[in-house]
Design a protein around this motif. Structure first.
Motif, PDB file in Angstrom:
ATOM      1  N   SER A 169      47.886  34.554  41.917  1.00 45.29           N
ATOM      2  CA  SER A 169      46.709  35.651  42.078  1.00 45.29           C
ATOM      3  C   SER A 169      45.445  35.412  41.020  1.00 45.29           C
ATOM      4  CB  SER A 169      47.131  36.786  42.728  1.00 45.29           C
ATOM      5  OG  SER A 169      48.064  36.971  43.708  1.00 45.29           O
ATOM      6  N   PHE A 170      46.249  35.853  39.857  1.00 46.72           N
ATOM      7  CA  PHE A 170      45.540  35.864  38.640  1.00 46.72           C
ATOM      8  C   PHE A 170      44.621  34.684  38.290  1.00 46.72           C
ATOM      9  CE2 PHE A 170      47.534  39.955  37.904  1.00 46.72           C
ATOM     10  CZ  PHE A 170      46.489  40.527  37.262  1.00 46.72           C
ATOM     11  N   GLY A 171      45.449  33.464  38.549  1.00 51.06           N
ATOM     12  CA  GLY A 171      44.968  32.031  38.024  1.00 51.06           C
ATOM     13  C   GLY A 171      43.822  31.724  39.061  1.00 51.06           C
ATOM     14  N   PHE A 172      44.086  31.710  40.464  1.00 48.73           N
ATOM     15  CA  PHE A 172      43.082  31.208  41.385  1.00 48.73           C
ATOM     16  C   PHE A 172      42.014  32.027  41.212  1.00 48.73           C
ATOM     17  CE2 PHE A 172      46.637  29.619  44.078  1.00 48.73           C
ATOM     18  CZ  PHE A 172      46.155  28.341  43.909  1.00 48.73           C
ATOM     19  N   THR A 173      41.978  33.276  40.823  1.00 50.76           N
ATOM     20  CA  THR A 173      40.878  34.252  40.862  1.00 50.76           C
ATOM     21  C   THR A 173      40.025  34.087  39.530  1.00 50.76           C
ATOM     22  OG1 THR A 173      42.003  36.163  41.978  1.00 50.76           O
ATOM     23  CG2 THR A 173      40.042  36.815  40.743  1.00 50.76           C
ATOM     24  N   ALA A 174      40.934  33.878  38.454  1.00 51.15           N
ATOM     25  CA  ALA A 174      40.347  33.522  37.132  1.00 51.15           C
ATOM     26  C   ALA A 174      39.622  32.362  37.273  1.00 51.15           C
ATOM     27  CB  ALA A 174      41.384  33.382  36.002  1.00 51.15           C
ATOM     28  N   SER A 221      45.912  36.120  28.239  1.00 47.41           N
ATOM     29  CA  SER A 221      47.092  37.104  28.310  1.00 47.41           C
ATOM     30  C   SER A 221      46.447  38.365  28.587  1.00 47.41           C
ATOM     31  CB  SER A 221      48.032  37.063  27.430  1.00 47.41           C
ATOM     32  OG  SER A 221      47.319  37.269  26.268  1.00 47.41           O
ATOM     33  N   GLU A 222      47.248  39.318  29.168  1.00 49.66           N
ATOM     34  CA  GLU A 222      46.806  40.438  29.757  1.00 49.66           C
ATOM     35  C   GLU A 222      46.990  41.691  28.766  1.00 49.66           C
ATOM     36  OE1 GLU A 222      46.373  43.712  33.576  1.00 49.66           O
ATOM     37  OE2 GLU A 222      47.911  41.995  33.498  1.00 49.66           O
ATOM     38  N   GLU A 223      48.437  41.805  28.282  1.00 50.12           N
ATOM     39  CA  GLU A 223      48.636  42.639  27.204  1.00 50.12           C
ATOM     40  C   GLU A 223      49.416  42.069  26.415  1.00 50.12           C
ATOM     41  OE1 GLU A 223      50.825  45.942  29.312  1.00 50.12           O
ATOM     42  OE2 GLU A 223      48.910  46.370  30.449  1.00 50.12           O
ATOM     43  N   PRO A 224      49.234  41.696  24.922  1.00 56.17           N
ATOM     44  CA  PRO A 224      47.955  42.117  24.662  1.00 56.17           C
ATOM     45  C   PRO A 224      46.761  41.085  25.228  1.00 56.17           C
ATOM     46  CG  PRO A 224      48.870  40.924  22.883  1.00 56.17           C
ATOM     47  CD  PRO A 224      49.790  41.275  24.030  1.00 56.17           C
ATOM     48  N   LEU A 225      45.543  41.536  25.185  1.00 59.75           N
ATOM     49  CA  LEU A 225      44.443  40.715  25.643  1.00 59.75           C
ATOM     50  C   LEU A 225      44.144  39.684  24.556  1.00 59.75           C
ATOM     51  CD1 LEU A 225      42.461  39.962  27.722  1.00 59.75           C
ATOM     52  CD2 LEU A 225      40.835  41.646  26.602  1.00 59.75           C
ATOM     53  N   GLU A 226      44.329  38.308  25.148  1.00 61.15           N
ATOM     54  CA  GLU A 226      44.122  37.185  24.125  1.00 61.15           C
ATOM     55  C   GLU A 226      43.680  36.242  25.127  1.00 61.15           C
ATOM     56  OE1 GLU A 226      47.270  36.557  20.918  1.00 61.15           O
ATOM     57  OE2 GLU A 226      48.398  37.140  22.376  1.00 61.15           O
ATOM     58  N   LEU A 227      42.591  35.362  24.596  1.00 58.76           N
ATOM     59  CA  LEU A 227      42.117  34.345  24.979  1.00 58.76           C
ATOM     60  C   LEU A 227      42.378  32.803  24.581  1.00 58.76           C
ATOM     61  CD1 LEU A 227      40.344  36.711  26.008  1.00 58.76           C
ATOM     62  CD2 LEU A 227      38.508  35.407  26.396  1.00 58.76           C
ATOM     63  N   HIS A 272      33.632  32.702  29.561  1.00 61.42           N
ATOM     64  CA  HIS A 272      35.286  33.052  29.599  1.00 61.42           C
ATOM     65  C   HIS A 272      35.488  34.461  29.495  1.00 61.42           C
ATOM     66  CE1 HIS A 272      39.580  32.055  28.122  1.00 61.42           C
ATOM     67  NE2 HIS A 272      39.624  32.156  29.456  1.00 61.42           N
ATOM     68  N   LEU A 273      35.103  35.139  28.351  1.00 61.02           N
ATOM     69  CA  LEU A 273      35.078  36.342  28.147  1.00 61.02           C
ATOM     70  C   LEU A 273      34.681  37.294  29.372  1.00 61.02           C
ATOM     71  CD1 LEU A 273      36.093  38.761  26.063  1.00 61.02           C
ATOM     72  CD2 LEU A 273      33.720  38.347  25.177  1.00 61.02           C
ATOM     73  N   GLU A 274      33.738  37.082  29.794  1.00 61.93           N
ATOM     74  CA  GLU A 274      33.276  38.004  30.978  1.00 61.93           C
ATOM     75  C   GLU A 274      34.148  37.802  31.992  1.00 61.93           C
ATOM     76  OE1 GLU A 274      31.130  40.364  30.753  1.00 61.93           O
ATOM     77  OE2 GLU A 274      30.477  39.727  28.559  1.00 61.93           O
ATOM     78  N   ALA A 275      34.644  36.559  32.292  1.00 57.24           N
ATOM     79  CA  ALA A 275      35.564  36.364  33.675  1.00 57.24           C
ATOM     80  C   ALA A 275      36.698  36.887  33.461  1.00 57.24           C
ATOM     81  CB  ALA A 275      35.618  34.811  33.775  1.00 57.24           C
ATOM     82  N   THR A 276      37.320  36.954  32.178  1.00 55.77           N
ATOM     83  CA  THR A 276      38.758  37.247  31.927  1.00 55.77           C
ATOM     84  C   THR A 276      38.824  38.803  32.126  1.00 55.77           C
ATOM     85  OG1 THR A 276      39.100  35.592  30.288  1.00 55.77           O
ATOM     86  CG2 THR A 276      40.419  37.812  30.203  1.00 55.77           C
ATOM     87  N   LEU A 277      37.626  39.579  31.528  1.00 58.99           N
ATOM     88  CA  LEU A 277      37.615  41.143  31.398  1.00 58.99           C
ATOM     89  C   LEU A 277      37.383  41.678  33.073  1.00 58.99           C
ATOM     90  CD1 LEU A 277      35.105  41.761  28.491  1.00 58.99           C
ATOM     91  CD2 LEU A 277      37.745  41.955  28.619  1.00 58.99           C
ATOM     92  N   ALA A 278      36.422  40.649  33.992  1.00 57.12           N
ATOM     93  CA  ALA A 278      36.270  41.125  35.351  1.00 57.12           C
ATOM     94  C   ALA A 278      37.526  40.935  36.009  1.00 57.12           C
ATOM     95  CB  ALA A 278      35.267  40.159  35.701  1.00 57.12           C
ATOM     96  N   VAL A 279      38.408  39.914  35.801  1.00 56.50           N
ATOM     97  CA  VAL A 279      39.728  39.638  36.429  1.00 56.50           C
ATOM     98  C   VAL A 279      40.786  40.668  36.041  1.00 56.50           C
ATOM     99  CG1 VAL A 279      41.663  38.027  36.896  1.00 56.50           C
ATOM    100  CG2 VAL A 279      39.193  37.152  36.911  1.00 56.50           C
ATOM    101  N   PHE A 280      41.046  40.979  35.048  1.00 55.32           N
ATOM    102  CA  PHE A 280      42.086  41.954  34.365  1.00 55.32           C
ATOM    103  C   PHE A 280      41.318  43.319  34.842  1.00 55.32           C
ATOM    104  CE2 PHE A 280      43.703  38.782  30.863  1.00 55.32           C
ATOM    105  CZ  PHE A 280      44.710  38.379  31.993  1.00 55.32           C
ATOM    106  N   GLY A 281      40.159  43.544  34.712  1.00 55.96           N
ATOM    107  CA  GLY A 281      39.882  44.949  35.168  1.00 55.96           C
ATOM    108  C   GLY A 281      39.881  44.970  36.723  1.00 55.96           C
ATOM    109  N   GLY A 282      39.656  44.091  37.546  1.00 60.14           N
ATOM    110  CA  GLY A 282      39.682  44.211  38.916  1.00 60.14           C
ATOM    111  C   GLY A 282      40.974  43.964  39.740  1.00 60.14           C
ATOM    112  N   LEU A 283      41.958  43.224  39.083  1.00 60.90           N
ATOM    113  CA  LEU A 283      43.232  43.079  39.715  1.00 60.90           C
ATOM    114  C   LEU A 283      44.058  43.895  39.231  1.00 60.90           C
ATOM    115  CD1 LEU A 283      43.111  39.211  40.314  1.00 60.90           C
ATOM    116  CD2 LEU A 283      42.058  40.920  41.721  1.00 60.90           C
ATOM    117  N   SER A 284      45.286  44.599  39.974  1.00 62.85           N
ATOM    118  CA  SER A 284      46.371  45.117  39.428  1.00 62.85           C
ATOM    119  C   SER A 284      47.559  44.555  39.928  1.00 62.85           C
ATOM    120  CB  SER A 284      46.331  46.507  39.930  1.00 62.85           C
ATOM    121  OG  SER A 284      47.257  47.374  39.600  1.00 62.85           O
ATOM    122  N   ARG A 285      48.622  44.482  39.069  1.00 61.55           N
ATOM    123  CA  ARG A 285      49.943  43.798  39.314  1.00 61.55           C
ATOM    124  C   ARG A 285      50.739  45.185  40.307  1.00 61.55           C
ATOM    125  NH1 ARG A 285      51.217  39.351  36.919  1.00 61.55           N
ATOM    126  NH2 ARG A 285      49.970  38.949  34.979  1.00 61.55           N
ATOM    127  N   ALA A 286      50.161  46.311  39.958  1.00 62.35           N
ATOM    128  CA  ALA A 286      50.882  47.351  41.024  1.00 62.35           C
ATOM    129  C   ALA A 286      50.464  47.003  42.337  1.00 62.35           C
ATOM    130  CB  ALA A 286      50.507  48.774  40.412  1.00 62.35           C
TER     131      ALA A 286
END
Length: 231
Positions: A45-50, A151-157, A24-38
């Motif tokens: 999108s984040f939900g399906f990808t996660a 959650s992304e900011e702050p990062l919480e699992l 879960h930790l590795e997946a979360t870091l990969a998703v938040f590091g690879g996807l951008s709201r901008a």
């Protein structure tokens, strides 16, 4: 012993729960590091990808563990260890007890309808809204759900393992629910502490016995050690 304690003891001792948290930790870091709201990625999108990335990470974590096998249910990714099978379920952060299984997929409804000691309603005939009758097979594994969110900011699992309860009454969606936090899990049993080094009989500063020589020994005066005197 209660079912939740049985599940915890068995899966925790094997490091299975630690493996799920690692994934879960590795997946979360990969998703938040690879996807951008901008770039236009939304919560959906984040939900399906996660969900997809977590399934991949769980496969990775247990790929060399012969005791863990892939055991999907109606196309829903699952993993089995011993008598327990675990499926994935993403929930809104902070709302793990707001899940409505009666509004979920037929597969998740089926899981929530599993026989559970102490739940009298499961003694009745179990029929889905589609009219499909659900009968529990004692030979089937006990299917649990890994509820995950972040959650992304702050990062919480958030990560929980639980036995889902069909909550058409709007009540609690869980018969029991266990939090898989770092504090709750404690040390990872998969990472054994190195054995204590053997203390040599002599150090590098002191020469040891040569081949063929006896190891020098010092006799101990047992009478003096015991406080006695020579007779």
């Amino acid at each position: 012993m209660s079912e939740d304690r049985d599940a915890w003891d068995e899966l925790h001792a094997a490091g299975f729960l630690h493996g799920l948290r690692e994934a879960h930790l590795e997946a979360t870091l990969a998703v938040f590091g690879g996807l951008s709201r901008a770039a236009g990625f939304t919560d959906r999108s984040f939900g399906f990808t996660a969900y997809d990335v977590l399934a991949t990470q769980v496969d990775r974590v247990f790929r060399d563990d012969p005791a863990v096998t892939r055991d999907d249910l109606n196309g829903s990714p699952g993993w089995r260890r011993g008598r327990y099978r675990v499926l994935l379920k993403r929930h809104e952060f902070g709302a793990v007890r707001a899940i409505r299984w009666d509004r979920d997929s037929p597969t998740k409804q089926r899981v929530a309808r599993q026989g559970f000691a102490g739940d009298a309603q499961l003694a009745l005939d179990l029929v889905l809204d589609s009219g499909t009758r659900i009968e529990h097979d004692a030979a089937e594994p006990v299917t649990l759900v890994l509820a995950h969110s972040a959650s992304e900011e702050p990062l919480e699992l958030e990560l929980f393992l639980g036995r889902p309860r069909l909550n058409a009454d709007g009540g609690d969606p869980w018969h029991w629910l266990l939090e898989l936090s770092g504090d709750a899990l404690g040390p990872d049993p998969r990472r054994r502490r190195p054995a204590e080094p053997t203390i040599p009989l002599w150090t590098d500063d002191e020469p040891g016995p040569l081949d063929g020589e006896d190891v020098p020994m010092r006799l101990r005066d047992t009478r003096r050690a015991a406080g006695g005197t020579a007779s």
